[in-house]
Design a protein around this motif. Structure first.
Motif, PDB file in Angstrom:
ATOM      1  N   SER A  61       0.775  -1.364  -0.136  1.00  0.00           N
ATOM      2  CA  SER A  61       0.036   0.081   0.168  1.00  0.00           C
ATOM      3  C   SER A  61       0.826   1.290   0.073  1.00  0.00           C
ATOM      4  O   SER A  61       2.034   1.345   0.324  1.00  0.00           O
ATOM      5  CB  SER A  61      -0.877   0.025   1.056  1.00  0.00           C
ATOM      6  N   TYR A  62       0.315   2.280  -0.540  1.00  0.00           N
ATOM      7  CA  TYR A  62       0.911   3.784  -0.466  1.00  0.00           C
ATOM      8  C   TYR A  62      -0.026   4.774   0.487  1.00  0.00           C
ATOM      9  O   TYR A  62      -1.112   4.779  -0.234  1.00  0.00           O
ATOM     10  CB  TYR A  62       1.115   4.358  -1.785  1.00  0.00           C
ATOM     11  N   PHE A  63       0.326   5.572   1.121  1.00  0.00           N
ATOM     12  CA  PHE A  63      -0.288   6.646   1.866  1.00  0.00           C
ATOM     13  C   PHE A  63      -0.038   7.701   0.932  1.00  0.00           C
ATOM     14  O   PHE A  63       1.184   8.320   0.869  1.00  0.00           O
ATOM     15  CB  PHE A  63       0.274   6.841   3.174  1.00  0.00           C
ATOM     16  N   LEU A  64      -1.047   8.330   0.392  1.00  0.00           N
ATOM     17  CA  LEU A  64      -0.876   9.422  -0.655  1.00  0.00           C
ATOM     18  C   LEU A  64      -1.035  10.873  -0.137  1.00  0.00           C
ATOM     19  O   LEU A  64      -0.364  11.783  -0.413  1.00  0.00           O
ATOM     20  CB  LEU A  64      -1.787   9.220  -1.924  1.00  0.00           C
ATOM     21  N   GLU A  65      -2.136  11.099   0.783  1.00  0.00           N
ATOM     22  CA  GLU A  65      -2.508  12.178   1.574  1.00  0.00           C
ATOM     23  C   GLU A  65      -3.118  11.994   2.960  1.00  0.00           C
ATOM     24  O   GLU A  65      -3.405  10.997   3.213  1.00  0.00           O
ATOM     25  CB  GLU A  65      -3.646  12.767   0.834  1.00  0.00           C
ATOM     26  N   ALA A  66      -2.745  12.873   3.755  1.00  0.00           N
ATOM     27  CA  ALA A  66      -3.055  12.647   5.214  1.00  0.00           C
ATOM     28  C   ALA A  66      -4.702  12.674   5.342  1.00  0.00           C
ATOM     29  O   ALA A  66      -5.367  13.693   4.515  1.00  0.00           O
ATOM     30  CB  ALA A  66      -2.741  14.107   6.168  1.00  0.00           C
ATOM     31  N   GLY A  67      -5.233  11.894   5.984  1.00  0.00           N
ATOM     32  CA  GLY A  67      -6.738  11.727   6.085  1.00  0.00           C
ATOM     33  C   GLY A  67      -7.200  12.606   7.135  1.00  0.00           C
ATOM     34  O   GLY A  67      -6.595  12.774   8.204  1.00  0.00           O
ATOM     35  N   ASN A  68      -8.405  13.172   6.767  1.00  0.00           N
ATOM     36  CA  ASN A  68      -9.195  14.101   7.730  1.00  0.00           C
ATOM     37  C   ASN A  68     -10.114  13.280   8.623  1.00  0.00           C
ATOM     38  O   ASN A  68     -10.882  12.338   8.305  1.00  0.00           O
ATOM     39  CB  ASN A  68      -9.837  14.966   6.989  1.00  0.00           C
ATOM     40  N   LEU A  69      -9.846  13.416  10.009  1.00  0.00           N
ATOM     41  CA  LEU A  69     -10.452  12.494  10.995  1.00  0.00           C
ATOM     42  C   LEU A  69     -11.985  12.926  11.009  1.00  0.00           C
ATOM     43  O   LEU A  69     -12.652  12.250  11.319  1.00  0.00           O
ATOM     44  CB  LEU A  69     -10.150  13.074  12.531  1.00  0.00           C
ATOM     45  N   GLU A  70     -12.551  14.177  10.504  1.00  0.00           N
ATOM     46  CA  GLU A  70     -13.850  14.520  10.578  1.00  0.00           C
ATOM     47  C   GLU A  70     -14.745  14.035   9.384  1.00  0.00           C
ATOM     48  O   GLU A  70     -15.903  14.302   9.556  1.00  0.00           O
ATOM     49  CB  GLU A  70     -13.976  16.220  10.635  1.00  0.00           C
ATOM     50  N   LEU A  71     -13.938  13.534   8.369  1.00  0.00           N
ATOM     51  CA  LEU A  71     -14.746  13.148   7.184  1.00  0.00           C
ATOM     52  C   LEU A  71     -14.645  11.476   6.996  1.00  0.00           C
ATOM     53  O   LEU A  71     -13.661  10.855   7.296  1.00  0.00           O
ATOM     54  CB  LEU A  71     -13.986  13.748   6.002  1.00  0.00           C
ATOM     55  N   PRO A  72     -15.819  11.154   6.336  1.00  0.00           N
ATOM     56  CA  PRO A  72     -15.877   9.627   6.246  1.00  0.00           C
ATOM     57  C   PRO A  72     -14.932   9.317   5.139  1.00  0.00           C
ATOM     58  O   PRO A  72     -14.646  10.306   4.317  1.00  0.00           O
ATOM     59  CB  PRO A  72     -17.338   9.263   5.655  1.00  0.00           C
ATOM     60  N   ILE A  73     -14.412   8.191   5.158  1.00  0.00           N
ATOM     61  CA  ILE A  73     -13.569   7.451   4.168  1.00  0.00           C
ATOM     62  C   ILE A  73     -14.296   6.652   3.129  1.00  0.00           C
ATOM     63  O   ILE A  73     -14.930   5.701   3.717  1.00  0.00           O
ATOM     64  CB  ILE A  73     -12.410   6.872   4.604  1.00  0.00           C
ATOM     65  N   ARG A  74     -14.036   6.864   1.784  1.00  0.00           N
ATOM     66  CA  ARG A  74     -14.882   5.776   0.983  1.00  0.00           C
ATOM     67  C   ARG A  74     -13.900   4.903   0.329  1.00  0.00           C
ATOM     68  O   ARG A  74     -12.527   5.363  -0.117  1.00  0.00           O
ATOM     69  CB  ARG A  74     -15.788   6.686  -0.204  1.00  0.00           C
ATOM     70  N   TYR A  75     -14.052   3.585   0.242  1.00  0.00           N
ATOM     71  CA  TYR A  75     -13.322   2.519  -0.127  1.00  0.00           C
ATOM     72  C   TYR A  75     -13.953   1.803  -1.546  1.00  0.00           C
ATOM     73  O   TYR A  75     -14.955   1.357  -1.382  1.00  0.00           O
ATOM     74  CB  TYR A  75     -13.049   1.468   0.863  1.00  0.00           C
ATOM     75  N   GLU A  76     -13.210   1.979  -2.430  1.00  0.00           N
ATOM     76  CA  GLU A  76     -13.903   1.291  -3.659  1.00  0.00           C
ATOM     77  C   GLU A  76     -12.611   0.285  -4.180  1.00  0.00           C
ATOM     78  O   GLU A  76     -11.362   0.466  -4.209  1.00  0.00           O
ATOM     79  CB  GLU A  76     -13.801   2.358  -4.826  1.00  0.00           C
ATOM     80  N   SER A 204      -0.135  -3.322  13.533  1.00  0.00           N
ATOM     81  CA  SER A 204       1.453  -3.324  12.543  1.00  0.00           C
ATOM     82  C   SER A 204       1.887  -1.988  12.183  1.00  0.00           C
ATOM     83  O   SER A 204       2.929  -1.659  12.118  1.00  0.00           O
ATOM     84  CB  SER A 204       1.189  -4.143  11.352  1.00  0.00           C
ATOM     85  N   ASP A 205       0.875  -0.909  12.202  1.00  0.00           N
ATOM     86  CA  ASP A 205       1.468   0.440  11.839  1.00  0.00           C
ATOM     87  C   ASP A 205       1.924   1.184  13.110  1.00  0.00           C
ATOM     88  O   ASP A 205       2.508   2.371  13.203  1.00  0.00           O
ATOM     89  CB  ASP A 205       0.328   1.257  11.397  1.00  0.00           C
ATOM     90  N   SER A 229       3.780   7.911   7.527  1.00  0.00           N
ATOM     91  CA  SER A 229       3.906   6.613   6.821  1.00  0.00           C
ATOM     92  C   SER A 229       3.783   6.900   5.283  1.00  0.00           C
ATOM     93  O   SER A 229       2.778   7.703   5.000  1.00  0.00           O
ATOM     94  CB  SER A 229       2.939   5.570   7.279  1.00  0.00           C
ATOM     95  N   LEU A 230       4.568   6.308   4.723  1.00  0.00           N
ATOM     96  CA  LEU A 230       4.572   6.535   2.978  1.00  0.00           C
ATOM     97  C   LEU A 230       4.211   5.261   2.256  1.00  0.00           C
ATOM     98  O   LEU A 230       3.332   5.339   1.435  1.00  0.00           O
ATOM     99  CB  LEU A 230       5.981   6.864   2.231  1.00  0.00           C
ATOM    100  N   ASP A 231       4.652   4.124   2.978  1.00  0.00           N
ATOM    101  CA  ASP A 231       4.072   2.944   2.314  1.00  0.00           C
ATOM    102  C   ASP A 231       3.905   1.888   3.289  1.00  0.00           C
ATOM    103  O   ASP A 231       4.544   2.154   4.391  1.00  0.00           O
ATOM    104  CB  ASP A 231       5.039   2.406   0.931  1.00  0.00           C
ATOM    105  N   HIS A 232       3.500   0.736   3.045  1.00  0.00           N
ATOM    106  CA  HIS A 232       3.355  -0.484   4.025  1.00  0.00           C
ATOM    107  C   HIS A 232       3.024  -1.791   3.366  1.00  0.00           C
ATOM    108  O   HIS A 232       2.124  -1.699   2.719  1.00  0.00           O
ATOM    109  CB  HIS A 232       2.112  -0.010   5.089  1.00  0.00           C
ATOM    110  N   SER A 233       3.801  -2.735   3.811  1.00  0.00           N
ATOM    111  CA  SER A 233       3.817  -4.082   3.240  1.00  0.00           C
ATOM    112  C   SER A 233       3.398  -4.873   4.176  1.00  0.00           C
ATOM    113  O   SER A 233       3.974  -4.863   5.279  1.00  0.00           O
ATOM    114  CB  SER A 233       4.629  -4.300   2.268  1.00  0.00           C
ATOM    115  N   MET A 234       2.637  -5.972   4.124  1.00  0.00           N
ATOM    116  CA  MET A 234       2.785  -7.320   5.105  1.00  0.00           C
ATOM    117  C   MET A 234       2.724  -8.616   4.403  1.00  0.00           C
ATOM    118  O   MET A 234       2.098  -8.606   3.355  1.00  0.00           O
ATOM    119  CB  MET A 234       1.514  -7.139   5.966  1.00  0.00           C
TER     120      MET A 234
END
Length: 289
Positions: A61-76, A204-205, A229-234
């Motif tokens: 995986s790659y983290f591209l932008e910081a996530g906003n705690l106040e907004l829902p996250i949509r996963y496609e 793990s993070d 975090s920039l990327d993460h693999s398991m």
């Protein structure tokens, strides 16, 4: 959030469309969404499209932008392939239609085969002889730097017990190794393996990127670094349970160019190798104005 059941509620997503899911966030003390949460929620979304009982064996995986705690996250979820033995999924996480994270995951049918593994360290103190983060806060909270104390004050569904406790007031460089016992709070026996993998991905993070700071601990700390975090693999190897302490044994081979790299192995208490983890993260010194 102070129990495993509450963690499960966060990781379980709401279906909002075909192969589309939505999740909420809980802080762990950072102003942004915790990377482990996004990882685990994305894995939950991917698993929701697996109908052939295959089990996750790796994710990248790659983290591209910081996530906003106040907004829902949509996963496609995109169904890339369902082959004879393996299934591949790609998950894109978005907030306000902006991509903040991407994940690729591979699932494998259960098969027999040859086995081997590296041994767990034998010189690690058992968790009964160690202080947890909560113990450290109770005993030394008044002496801690404000940012460290506030981080430990956040309620968590996991107990962590580091085998070595560095004094934050004693600025000295340390070896690039970190061994941490961890255990879920509360009784959640009988979980299916996909759910346990999601929880382990969340955990793990924690601690992994911090290990990359240790060789420069005389200069680098929470107060003068931008960390992300920039990327993460398991890679997942074996069945396991959360009914006892587990050991996350981490090392950091290198830091350079404002990035740090860490990798680690997660063992059950009886020495069974459950999973391996690798992460690169941003370690950018703050520039004085």
């Amino acid at each position: 959030m102070n129990s495993a059941k509450q963690l499960l509620n966060i990781l379980e997503l709401t279906e909002v469309g075909t192969h589309q899911f939505e999740g909420e966030s809980k802080t762990i003390g950072s102003p942004n969404v915790f990377g482990g949460q996004v990882l685990a929620q994305a894995l939950n979304a991917a698993y929701r499209t697996i109908t052939n009982k295959r089990i996750l064996h790796s994710l990248h995986s790659y983290f591209l932008e910081a996530g906003n705690l106040e907004l829902p996250i949509r996963y496609e979820v995109s169904i890339i392939r369902d082959g004879g033995s393996f299934s591949t999924r790609r998950v894109t996480a978005l907030q306000r239609d902006k991509i903040i994270f991407i994940l690729s995951a591979s699932f494998h049918k259960i098969e027999g085969g040859y086995e081997h593994q590296i041994p767990m360290k034998t010189n690690v103190k058992p968790p009964e002889e160690l202080l947890s983060w909560e113990d450290l806060l109770k005993q030394y909270g008044k002496l801690m730097p404000k940012n460290r104390r506030e981080f430990l004050e956040i309620e968590r569904p996991i107990d962590f017990k580091p085998t070595v406790i560095a004094n934050p007031m004693d600025r000295k460089d340390l070896p690039p190794f970190n061994d941490i016992w961890f255990k879920l709070k509360g009784n959640i026996n009988g979980l299916e393996l996909p759910i346990k993998q999601q929880i382990l991905t969340y955990i793990s993070d924690y601690n992994i990127l911090l290990t990359a700071i240790l060789p420069n601990a005389s200069k680098a700390h929470y107060g003068n670094l931008q960390m992300a975090s920039l990327d993460h693999s398991m890679w997942f190897f074996r069945e396991f349970d959360f009914d006892d302490w587990m050991l996350f044994s981490i090392e950091s081979p290198s830091s350079s160019n404002a990035r740090g790299f860490s990798r680690g192995n997660i063992f059950s208490r009886d020495g069974k190798l459950i999973a391996s983890v690798a992460q690169e993260g941003l370690l950018r010194p703050w520039k004085r104005q």
